[in-house]
Design an enzyme around this catalytic site. Structure first.
Site, short mmCIF file in Angstrom:
data_model
loop_
_atom_site.label_atom_id
_atom_site.label_comp_id
_atom_site.label_asym_id
_atom_site.label_seq_id
_atom_site.Cartn_x
_atom_site.Cartn_y
_atom_site.Cartn_z
N TYR A 153 -41.82 -27.67 33.74
CA TYR A 153 -41.58 -28.25 32.40
C TYR A 153 -42.89 -28.70 31.76
O TYR A 153 -43.19 -28.38 30.62
CB TYR A 153 -40.60 -29.42 32.53
CG TYR A 153 -40.18 -30.01 31.19
CD1 TYR A 153 -39.23 -29.36 30.39
CD2 TYR A 153 -40.72 -31.20 30.73
CE1 TYR A 153 -38.84 -29.88 29.17
CE2 TYR A 153 -40.33 -31.73 29.51
CZ TYR A 153 -39.39 -31.08 28.74
OH TYR A 153 -39.00 -31.60 27.52
N LYS A 157 -44.82 -27.30 28.44
CA LYS A 157 -45.06 -28.14 27.26
C LYS A 157 -46.56 -28.24 26.95
O LYS A 157 -46.94 -28.35 25.79
CB LYS A 157 -44.42 -29.52 27.45
CG LYS A 157 -42.89 -29.47 27.51
CD LYS A 157 -42.27 -28.88 26.24
CE LYS A 157 -40.77 -28.99 26.20
NZ LYS A 157 -40.17 -28.46 24.95
#
Ligand SMILES: NC(=O)c1ccc[n+]([C@@H]2O[C@H](COP(=O)([O-])OP(=O)(O)OC[C@H]3O[C@@H](n4cnc5c(N)ncnc54)[C@H](O)[C@@H]3O)[C@@H](O)[C@H]2O)c1
Length: 271
Positions: A153, A157
């Site tokens: 994740y 990002k």
């Protein structure tokens, strides 16, 4: 700084069937925009479009998997130009590196990091032709700092942050009036990160979704380039002047690396 007013704008939101995507859609409609809503889950996007139309607004919904390049091209070809693209669709695995499946890791990178390329490439030419518009990427505070149980994740990002900053540089070099906005929120109470906890709520509160949605739209209207929430999270890049061990100790002190230890995520994750 010239932003894009929602009044009369055409706004495309990916992942618009749930969470802040849905709330940004409702708020943008309230401010006078007409909406194009994409989501992997067509039914949820349709429900949001119905909600907007019931309130007298204008919205069209479509089931689009933003990781599918052909599907994005096909849907974009059937969509008139838009003034604002909000790359909002996102997923989280929430497992440690060796415990995450290869499929989940790839999916996270495809949805969070790759999809903004396909969606933006489809709609940027229309914005450049008008020399106005805004490309918005909903990244995360995890795009500014690595977090335990977020290897995929956080990597995705960081990619989203780098994507937007590089695009901003390209547009600036061209003297274009098309804007970019990267949004880096700490945890938001949408259910995506169900179970996470924050150790210092005064500095790092779990954010309220409707407030985040309103802030993003206001940032677009004001032509802002970056929105980091809550304000304390803006110190993250500043903390990097510290030696790495001190930086890590500070993150641990703030409870950032324990925040995911109680993570459960959505009861029925999107597959
Ligand atoms: N919730 C948080 O704590 C938090 C914090 C920081 C950033 N964000 C980011 O904000 C964005 C929205 O998150 P949310 O909390 O509203 O989550 P959410 O789970 O409520 O909404 C995400 C939406 O994306 C859709 N989606 C997933 N994969 C897709 C695909 N392949 N194609 C099209 N749509 C797809 C889902 O169906 C869902 O409707 C995400 O990018 C997320 O990473 C969330």
């Amino acid at each position: 700084m010239r932003g894009v007013s929602m009044a009369g704008a055409r706004v495309l939101i990916t992942g618009a069937g749930s969470g802040i995507g849905r709330l940004m859609a409702l708020e943008a409609a309230y401010r006078g925009a007409s909406l194009v809503l994409w989501d992997l889950d067509a039914a949820s996007a349709t429900a949001v479009a119905d909600e907007i139309r019931d309130r007298g607004g204008s919205a069209a919904a479509r089931g689009v998997d933003v990781t599918d390049r052909a599907a994005v091209s096909e849907a974009a070809a059937e969509t008139p130009d838009v003034d604002v693209v909000i790359n909002n669709a996102g997923v989280v695995t929430g497992a440690r590196l060796l415990e995450a499946s290869e499929e989940a890791i790839e999916r996270t990178l495809h949805v969070n990091a790759h999809a903004p390329f396909w969606v933006t490439r489809a709609f940027l030419p229309g914005m450049l032709a008008q020399d106005r518009g805004s490309v918005v990427t909903i990244a995360s505070a995890a795009g500014l700092i690595g977090v335990a149980r977020q290897t995929d994740y956080s990597a995705s990002k960081w990619a989203a942050v780098g994507f937007t900053e590089s695009l901003r540089a390209e547009l600036r070099a061209d003297g274009s009036s098309v804007r970019t906005l990267v949004v880096c929120p700490y945890y938001i109470d949408t259910g995506m990160f169900e179970g996470v906890r924050t150790r210092v709520p005064l500095l790092l509160p779990i954010l309220q979704p409707d407030k985040v949605a309103r802030s993003v739209l206001t940032a677009i209207e004001r032509g802002r380039e970056q929105l980091v929430m809550p304000p304390f999270a803006r110190l993250t890049p500043v903390m990097r002047v510290l030696p790495v061990r001190a930086f890590d100790a500070m993150a641990d002190l703030l409870g950032i690396n324990r925040s995911m230890s109680t993570f459960v995520g959505r009861a029925t994750p999107v597959e």
